[in-house]
Design an enzyme around this catalytic site. Structure first.
Site, PDB file in Angstrom:
ATOM      1  N   SER A 175       0.846  -1.192   0.000  1.00 48.78           N
ATOM      2  CA  SER A 175       0.000   0.000   0.000  1.00 48.78           C
ATOM      3  C   SER A 175       0.879   1.239   0.000  1.00 48.78           C
ATOM      4  O   SER A 175       2.001   1.219   0.529  1.00 48.78           O
ATOM      5  CB  SER A 175      -0.899   0.023   1.240  1.00 48.78           C
ATOM      6  OG  SER A 175      -1.516   1.285   1.411  1.00 48.78           O
ATOM      7  N   TYR A 188      -2.072  -0.872  10.459  1.00 54.87           N
ATOM      8  CA  TYR A 188      -1.927  -1.171   9.032  1.00 54.87           C
ATOM      9  C   TYR A 188      -0.692  -0.486   8.447  1.00 54.87           C
ATOM     10  O   TYR A 188       0.108  -1.112   7.743  1.00 54.87           O
ATOM     11  CB  TYR A 188      -3.186  -0.713   8.304  1.00 54.87           C
ATOM     12  CG  TYR A 188      -3.242  -1.097   6.848  1.00 54.87           C
ATOM     13  CD1 TYR A 188      -3.642  -2.372   6.468  1.00 54.87           C
ATOM     14  CD2 TYR A 188      -2.928  -0.179   5.850  1.00 54.87           C
ATOM     15  CE1 TYR A 188      -3.719  -2.730   5.128  1.00 54.87           C
ATOM     16  CE2 TYR A 188      -2.996  -0.525   4.513  1.00 54.87           C
ATOM     17  CZ  TYR A 188      -3.397  -1.802   4.157  1.00 54.87           C
ATOM     18  OH  TYR A 188      -3.462  -2.147   2.828  1.00 54.87           O
TER      19      TYR A 188
END
EC number: 1.1.1.300
Length: 302
Positions: A175, A188
């Site tokens: 990501s 995350y």
């Protein structure tokens, strides 16, 4: 010794010029694509979201076999049936990649039932979407086990055979938050930054391993259930990526043997800005774009 040292200093910039020129030419001329017809692909988190689209994309491009790993059998069954209807051999195994023993056990089962895996796609991930102080300790550990350590275990399970065959590819669906963290997703962001370092080290470690390479994909916010509810300030200016787009570009990168892919291409500017702007300016960008508060409306799944 001195002449050897001076020679290296002269050759090095010439090598850099050659490699940059080669890369520039490669952006203009169509690259040679890897043939997938003999490849067996394993996708973690393959039952839904980007994982399901990756399975479709690999099948459409002629992959020989596709193996799906995940935790939800219903989703795995649905995706497996869809891929089989496309004419591609497909199998699924229920596996929590955050569980080391389970990964090694399922990897053995895959080798016995399906055969050697030559393309491993580490796609499985979880997000809890909370600040550090609001996060449960077990939830924080789960993110690290699945998003980061899970890639250690899957890679250790399948890479040795790839090296023996001199044919393999490790793919990490990461990501852009690995490079630019946001509030409200500390678990995350941390796990993705760690996974990025893992892949950077792994990619360099494979330089002298013929036939085996790696690809790291860093997409912007993607319209899947995982980040449902996440909102930026200017959604028309910063629209979420479609999962099918991420899947298509990822398989492109595999076939072109591209080591790093940021999606969309404008995310490359992020790296430049982070290296030249002062912290106060970067903070203002977060406020202006809405990434500072984008997780306030988060409703996604883990």
């Amino acid at each position: 010794m001195v002449w050897k040292w001076l020679g290296a200093l002269v050759v090095f910039p010439l090598q850099m010029i050659y490699l940059v020129t080669k890369a520039a030419v490669g952006m203009v001329l169509p690259p040679k694509l890897r043939d997938l017809s003999r490849e067996s692909v394993l996708i973690t988190g393959g039952g839904r979201g980007i994982g399901r689209h990756l399975a479709r994309e690999f099948a459409e491009r002629g992959a020989r076999k596709i193996v799906l790993w995940g935790r939800t059998e219903k989703c795995l069954k649905e995706t497996t049936e869809e891929i089989r209807q496309m004419g591609t051999e497909c199998h699924y195994f229920i596996c929590d990649v955050g569980n080391r023993e389970e990964v090694y056990q399922m990897a053995k089962a895959v080798r016995e039932k399906v055969g050697d895996i030559t393309i491993l796609v580490n796609n499985a991930a979880v997000v809890h979407g909370k600040s550090l102080m609001d996060s449960d300790d077990d939830a924080l550990l789960k993110s690290q086990h699945v998003n980061t350590l899970g890639q250690f275990w899957t890679t250790k399970a399948f890479l040795p055979r790839m090296l023996e065959l001199q044919n393999g590819h490790i793919v990490c669906l990461n990501s852009v938050l690995a490079l630019s963290a946001i509030p409200g997703a500390i678990d995350y962001c941390t796990s993705k930054a760690s996974a990025f370092a893992f892949m950077e080290s792994l990619t360099l470690g494979l330089l002298d391993c013929p036939g085996v390479s790696a690809t790291t994909v860093l997409p912007f916010h993607t319209s899947t259930e995982m980040f449902q509810g996440m909102r930026v300030r200017f959604p028309n200016l910063f629209p979420p990526l479609k999962p099918e787009t991420v899947a298509r570009r990822t398989v492109d990168a595999v076939q072109q043997n591209q080591a790093l892919l940021l999606l969309p291409w404008t995310m490359n500017i992020l790296i430049i800005l982070k290296s030249i702007l002062p912290q106060a300016a970067l903070e203002e960008i977060h406020r202006f774009s809405g990434t500072y508060t984008c997780m306030n409306t988060f409703k996604g799944r883990t």
